[in-house]
Design an enzyme around this catalytic site. Structure first.
Site, PDB file in Angstrom:
ATOM      1  N   GLU A  85     -44.039  -6.343  31.451  1.00 24.52           N
ATOM      2  CA  GLU A  85     -44.723  -5.638  30.375  1.00 24.52           C
ATOM      3  C   GLU A  85     -43.787  -4.554  29.876  1.00 24.52           C
ATOM      4  O   GLU A  85     -42.749  -4.306  30.456  1.00 24.52           O
ATOM      5  CB  GLU A  85     -46.023  -5.033  30.901  1.00 24.52           C
ATOM      6  CG  GLU A  85     -46.981  -6.114  31.378  1.00 24.52           C
ATOM      7  CD  GLU A  85     -48.370  -5.593  31.651  1.00 24.52           C
ATOM      8  OE1 GLU A  85     -48.638  -5.265  32.818  1.00 24.52           O
ATOM      9  OE2 GLU A  85     -49.162  -5.486  30.695  1.00 24.52           O
ATOM     10  N   ASN A 116     -56.328   3.193  38.089  1.00 27.31           N
ATOM     11  CA  ASN A 116     -55.399   4.322  38.313  1.00 27.31           C
ATOM     12  C   ASN A 116     -54.789   4.870  37.022  1.00 27.31           C
ATOM     13  O   ASN A 116     -54.535   6.063  36.905  1.00 27.31           O
ATOM     14  CB  ASN A 116     -54.300   3.939  39.311  1.00 27.31           C
ATOM     15  CG  ASN A 116     -53.471   2.775  38.861  1.00 27.31           C
ATOM     16  OD1 ASN A 116     -53.906   1.948  38.057  1.00 27.31           O
ATOM     17  ND2 ASN A 116     -52.263   2.683  39.372  1.00 27.31           N
ATOM     18  N   CYS A 176     -48.996   1.887  41.478  1.00 24.57           N
ATOM     19  CA  CYS A 176     -48.484   0.669  42.130  1.00 24.57           C
ATOM     20  C   CYS A 176     -46.990   0.793  42.407  1.00 24.57           C
ATOM     21  O   CYS A 176     -46.498   0.275  43.394  1.00 24.57           O
ATOM     22  CB  CYS A 176     -48.807  -0.570  41.311  1.00 24.57           C
ATOM     23  SG  CYS A 176     -48.507  -0.346  39.576  1.00 24.57           S
ATOM     24  N   GLU A 204     -49.464  -7.881  37.402  1.00 24.11           N
ATOM     25  CA  GLU A 204     -48.770  -6.683  37.892  1.00 24.11           C
ATOM     26  C   GLU A 204     -49.583  -6.193  39.074  1.00 24.11           C
ATOM     27  O   GLU A 204     -50.697  -5.690  38.901  1.00 24.11           O
ATOM     28  CB  GLU A 204     -48.674  -5.656  36.761  1.00 24.11           C
ATOM     29  CG  GLU A 204     -47.532  -4.693  36.974  1.00 24.11           C
ATOM     30  CD  GLU A 204     -48.005  -3.368  37.465  1.00 24.11           C
ATOM     31  OE1 GLU A 204     -47.913  -3.135  38.704  1.00 24.11           O
ATOM     32  OE2 GLU A 204     -48.461  -2.563  36.657  1.00 24.11           O
TER      33      GLU A 204
END
Ligand code: ADP
Length: 497
Positions: free
Chosen positions: A478, A169, A301, A267
């Site tokens: 992150e 994505n 996400c 993640e």
């Protein structure tokens, strides 16, 4: 539009491809054919047709890439001064900016997103390298007070070879999000982009090389998850795995890493709520909720994929949202519509299946609810921006990640109920809060179980803001200075004097 962009877009629409696209792995500072000799096609979601092919990597190529990263770690990168690491990363940021238009166009073709979205991703990748360039020479340890008879200090050292598994994505910016801090911390890397979107990571490897990164420090190999991803995460020379993707695959990655006691950052998915209270700035909130779910065709996400709204403004809010959603244009990313394509046919089928099932059982589809096409060509993989109203807390449209432009609306009778609904999914990635009352906002921010909370602006924050999830959304952070944590470990040295 720049002349470079005009020429490339013209070339693409005339020929169905672009010249000089990368087609091999980038290992040990050079382009390298796959051991198997096989290739994988990559598709333009805006037309549904293949426009390029890359190496189908397998365990043999992984071995080569990890060996290159391991050798570079021990023989070269470890000896490069922190200030020099910083300069290389700074030059990489400049290289990304110099090549920004080509990178954005390639990303747009591979992923299906709009050109403006791809440009934003390229800007954010450049910013990631710039940000971590500034950190490379500031990773300091501590001195520990043990009294006059000892000297004790900690030293931050790189963990070693890192593996990066990238989703489809945000191919370019997610690659940068992992590589920039890993390289800043002094680690070497092997990165595998998603098989659907392999091109921009290969271009990034080349830019890093041109910025002066020594051979073997950053290796990119392409291939499927099963053939290339799985042997990479299972390789015992890999010291940390950074994974972004689905919950199921994340769990497999964690299990493979566990066999070698390798640390992981995961993640994963989300079903993030946009909590809209009755006292919000309605017009601003409508626009913000709209882009919280429909940016990148909902393939984010951390998308605000649930709207939790107080009953007194429910009707008006949903009506305005539907009006705006109906105005959004779909189309080939290079034509810069409001919403681009769905990255793969598999994903489009998944989104359609969710919405078709909802329709069958009589869910109120306020707007959208069907596939679309590029209006000029009649081609491509698209889904209309869709709003599904009045869903119960256990509905699968509320509980499961769809990963598409589909908003699930839930109605709450109080702030307390809104909070309960917000937390009642297995995910904990992000949440948006819309209210003029800062006390209510901060209380909700305190109580919502999510890695990041946005108040009155969805996706607020940037490269500097740590990002990651709770519950099934994963763990580890992150971006920001915390993003360096996965790539450094402290060693304490204590001397009796
Ligand atoms: P999706 O199912 O939406 O394609 P995934 O989470 O499976 O998303 O994919 C994210 C990334 O993980 C991709 O780069 C993919 O190739 C990779 N991948 C898939 N399966 C594995 C695996 N078993 N081990 C390592 N990487 C994998």
């Amino acid at each position: 539009m720049s002349r470079v962009a005009e020429a490339l877009i013209g070339e693409y629409f005339a020929s169905g491809t672009l010249a000089q696209l990368p087609s091999r792995h980038f290992i040990n500072g050079q382009w390298c054919s796959p051991a198997s000799g096989r290739q994988l096609e990559t598709f333009d979601p805006g037309t549904g047709r293949a426009f390029a092919a890359v190496a189908a990597g397998d365990a043999e190529d992984v071995e080569l890439a990890v060996a290159a990263a391991d050798k570079a770690m021990n023989e070269t990168w470890r000896k490069v001064l922190p200030v020099e690491r910083s300069r290389i990363l700074q030059r990489a940021a400049e290289g990304i900016r110099t090549n920004a238009e080509r990178l954005a166009i390639v990303e747009c073709l591979d992923n299906g997103k709009t050109l403006d979205e791809a440009r934003g991703d390229v800007r954010s990748a450049a910013r990631l390298f710039e940000y971590y360039a500034g950190a490379a020479d500031k990773l300091q340890g501590d001195s520990i007070p043990l009294g006059p008879d000892y000297v004790s200090f900690t030293h931050l050292e790189p963990v070693g070879v890192t593996a990066h598994i990238i989703p489809w994505n945000y191919p370019f910016s997610t690659a940068a999000r992992g590589l920039a801090p890993a390289l800043a911390a002094g680690c070497t890397a092997v990165l595998k982009p998603a098989e659907q979107t392999p091109l921009s990571a290969l271009l990034l490897a080349e830019i890093l090389h041109q910025a002066g990164l020594p051979a073997g420090v950053c290796n990119v190999l392409t291939g499927t998850g099963a053939e290339a991803g799985a042997p990479l995460v299972a390789n015992p020379k890999v010291c940390h795995v950074t994974f972004t993707g689905s919950v199921g695959t994340g769990s497999l990655v964690m299990q493979a890493a566990a066999r070698n006691i390798t640390s992981v950052t995961l993640e994963l998915g989300g079903k993030s709520p946009a909590v809209v209270l009755a006292d919000c700035d309605l017009e601003a909130a409508v626009e913000d909720v709209l882009w919280g779910i429909f940016s990148n065709a909902g393939q984010i996400c951390s998308a605000g994929s649930r709207l939790i709204i107080e009953r007194s403004i429910h009707g008006e809010f949903v009506e305005r949202l539907a009006l705006r959603a109906a105005q959004l244009t779909l189309g080939h990313g290079l034509k810069n519509p409001h919403i681009g394509a769905i990255t793969s046919l598999e994903q489009l089928n998944k989104i359609s299946a969710y919405v078709d099932e909802a329709k069958k059982r009589g869910v109120n589809v306020v707007v959208g609810g069907a596939r679309g096409v590029d209006p000029q060509s009649g081609e491509g993989w698209f889904f209309q921006p869709t709003v599904l109203d009045n869903l119960g807390p256990m509905d699968r449209l509320v509980q499961e990640e769809i990963f598409g432009p589909v908003l699930a609306v839930q109605v709450a009778d109080s702030v307390e109920e809104a909070l309960l609904l917000a937390n009642a999914t297995p995910f904990g990635l992000a949440a948006g809060i819309y209210t003029r009352d800062i006390t209510k906002a901060l209380r909700l921010a305190r109580d919502i179980d999510a890695g990041q909370v946005y108040i009155n602006e969805y996706f607020a924050g940037g490269v500097e803001t740590p990002f990651g999830g709770n519950k099934l959304s994963g763990f580890g952070r992150e971006k920001g200075l915390e993003g360096l944590g996965s790539y450094c470990r402290s060693k304490s040295v204590t001397a009796r004097i």
